[in-house]
Scaffold this motif. Sequence first.
Motif, short mmCIF file in Angstrom:
data_model
loop_
_atom_site.label_atom_id
_atom_site.label_comp_id
_atom_site.label_asym_id
_atom_site.label_seq_id
_atom_site.Cartn_x
_atom_site.Cartn_y
_atom_site.Cartn_z
N SER A 67 0.81 -1.22 0.00
CA SER A 67 0.00 0.00 0.00
C SER A 67 0.84 1.27 0.00
CB SER A 67 -0.97 0.00 1.19
OG SER A 67 -0.26 -0.04 2.41
N ALA A 68 2.01 1.25 0.62
CA ALA A 68 2.87 2.43 0.65
C ALA A 68 3.30 2.84 -0.76
CB ALA A 68 4.10 2.17 1.51
N ALA A 69 3.51 1.87 -1.62
CA ALA A 69 3.90 2.17 -3.00
C ALA A 69 2.74 2.80 -3.77
CB ALA A 69 4.38 0.91 -3.71
N HIS A 70 1.53 2.29 -3.55
CA HIS A 70 0.36 2.87 -4.20
C HIS A 70 0.14 4.30 -3.71
CE1 HIS A 70 -1.17 -0.66 -6.32
NE2 HIS A 70 -0.91 -1.38 -5.24
N ALA A 71 0.28 4.52 -2.40
CA ALA A 71 0.10 5.86 -1.84
C ALA A 71 1.16 6.82 -2.36
CB ALA A 71 0.13 5.79 -0.32
N GLY A 72 2.40 6.35 -2.43
CA GLY A 72 3.47 7.18 -2.96
C GLY A 72 3.23 7.55 -4.40
N LEU A 73 2.73 6.60 -5.16
CA LEU A 73 2.41 6.87 -6.56
C LEU A 73 1.28 7.90 -6.65
CD1 LEU A 73 3.21 6.10 -9.41
CD2 LEU A 73 1.62 4.19 -9.29
N GLY A 74 0.34 7.82 -5.72
CA GLY A 74 -0.72 8.83 -5.66
C GLY A 74 -0.16 10.21 -5.37
N ASP A 75 0.82 10.29 -4.49
CA ASP A 75 1.47 11.57 -4.19
C ASP A 75 2.16 12.13 -5.42
OD1 ASP A 75 0.63 11.34 -1.56
OD2 ASP A 75 2.57 10.62 -0.82
N VAL A 76 2.85 11.26 -6.16
CA VAL A 76 3.54 11.69 -7.38
C VAL A 76 2.53 12.24 -8.39
CG1 VAL A 76 4.83 10.89 -9.40
CG2 VAL A 76 5.55 10.22 -7.11
N HIS A 77 1.45 11.49 -8.61
CA HIS A 77 0.44 11.94 -9.56
C HIS A 77 -0.12 13.30 -9.14
CE1 HIS A 77 0.49 8.40 -11.99
NE2 HIS A 77 -0.03 7.60 -11.07
N ALA A 78 -0.36 13.48 -7.85
CA ALA A 78 -0.91 14.74 -7.36
C ALA A 78 0.08 15.89 -7.61
CB ALA A 78 -1.24 14.64 -5.87
N ARG A 79 1.35 15.66 -7.34
CA ARG A 79 2.36 16.71 -7.56
C ARG A 79 2.49 17.07 -9.03
NH1 ARG A 79 5.65 18.92 -3.33
NH2 ARG A 79 4.69 18.03 -1.48
N LEU A 80 2.23 16.11 -9.90
CA LEU A 80 2.33 16.36 -11.34
C LEU A 80 1.00 16.82 -11.95
CD1 LEU A 80 4.62 13.35 -12.34
CD2 LEU A 80 5.28 15.74 -11.98
N GLY A 81 0.00 17.02 -11.10
CA GLY A 81 -1.29 17.52 -11.58
C GLY A 81 -2.19 16.49 -12.21
N ARG A 82 -1.87 15.22 -12.04
CA ARG A 82 -2.70 14.15 -12.60
C ARG A 82 -3.63 13.63 -11.50
NH1 ARG A 82 2.62 12.06 -15.18
NH2 ARG A 82 2.62 10.68 -13.37
N TYR A 83 -4.66 14.42 -11.22
CA TYR A 83 -5.49 14.18 -10.05
C TYR A 83 -6.35 12.94 -10.14
CZ TYR A 83 -3.76 18.81 -9.11
OH TYR A 83 -2.93 19.87 -8.91
N GLU A 84 -6.85 12.61 -11.32
CA GLU A 84 -7.64 11.39 -11.45
C GLU A 84 -6.78 10.16 -11.19
OE1 GLU A 84 -9.93 11.18 -15.05
OE2 GLU A 84 -10.70 13.22 -14.78
N ASP A 85 -5.56 10.16 -11.73
CA ASP A 85 -4.63 9.05 -11.46
C ASP A 85 -4.28 9.00 -9.98
OD1 ASP A 85 -4.57 8.32 -14.15
OD2 ASP A 85 -2.82 9.58 -14.57
N SER A 86 -4.17 10.17 -9.37
CA SER A 86 -3.85 10.24 -7.95
C SER A 86 -4.94 9.57 -7.12
CB SER A 86 -3.69 11.70 -7.53
OG SER A 86 -3.39 11.80 -6.17
N VAL A 87 -6.18 9.88 -7.41
CA VAL A 87 -7.30 9.29 -6.68
C VAL A 87 -7.31 7.77 -6.86
CG1 VAL A 87 -9.82 9.13 -6.58
CG2 VAL A 87 -8.71 11.37 -6.71
N THR A 88 -7.06 7.33 -8.08
CA THR A 88 -7.02 5.88 -8.34
C THR A 88 -5.93 5.21 -7.52
OG1 THR A 88 -7.88 6.19 -10.57
CG2 THR A 88 -6.72 4.12 -10.13
N SER A 89 -4.76 5.82 -7.47
CA SER A 89 -3.65 5.24 -6.71
C SER A 89 -3.97 5.21 -5.21
CB SER A 89 -2.37 6.04 -6.94
OG SER A 89 -1.93 5.87 -8.27
N TYR A 90 -4.59 6.27 -4.70
CA TYR A 90 -4.96 6.28 -3.29
C TYR A 90 -6.01 5.20 -2.99
CZ TYR A 90 -2.50 10.74 -2.74
OH TYR A 90 -1.55 11.73 -2.71
N GLN A 91 -6.95 5.00 -3.91
CA GLN A 91 -7.94 3.93 -3.73
C GLN A 91 -7.26 2.57 -3.75
OE1 GLN A 91 -10.59 4.93 -6.95
NE2 GLN A 91 -11.98 6.05 -5.59
N ASN A 92 -6.27 2.40 -4.62
CA ASN A 92 -5.52 1.14 -4.66
C ASN A 92 -4.77 0.93 -3.35
OD1 ASN A 92 -6.37 0.56 -7.25
ND2 ASN A 92 -4.58 1.44 -8.22
N ALA A 93 -4.26 2.01 -2.77
CA ALA A 93 -3.56 1.90 -1.49
C ALA A 93 -4.51 1.41 -0.39
CB ALA A 93 -2.95 3.24 -1.09
N LEU A 94 -5.73 1.93 -0.40
CA LEU A 94 -6.71 1.51 0.60
C LEU A 94 -7.13 0.06 0.41
CD1 LEU A 94 -8.96 4.69 0.69
CD2 LEU A 94 -7.38 3.91 2.47
#
Length: 72
Positions: free
Chosen positions: A43-70
């Motif tokens: 889950s830490a890798a999925h959450a980290g990927l969500g953080d990366v997507h958020a920093r790069l402005g890819r918010y839909e991908d970010s939400v997906t990654s955070y959901q995968n982390a959960l």
Amino acid sequence: MAQYSFISSRFVCLIADIFFLFGAYPLAGTEYQCAVMHEPGLSAAHAGLGDVHARLGRYEDSVTSYQNALNA
């Protein structure tokens, strides 16, 4: 994508964390993706990927990654 067949996915995730902290978001994303590929339940890798997507402005991908982390 980096190849770390001899290193654990958790260690790769830590490497990604360091890249992220230094602002190397594309490199961090590559490492998080590698960790997820080798250990999908990390889950830490999925959450980290969500953080990366958020920093790069890819918010839909970010939400997906955070959901995968959960769900991991």
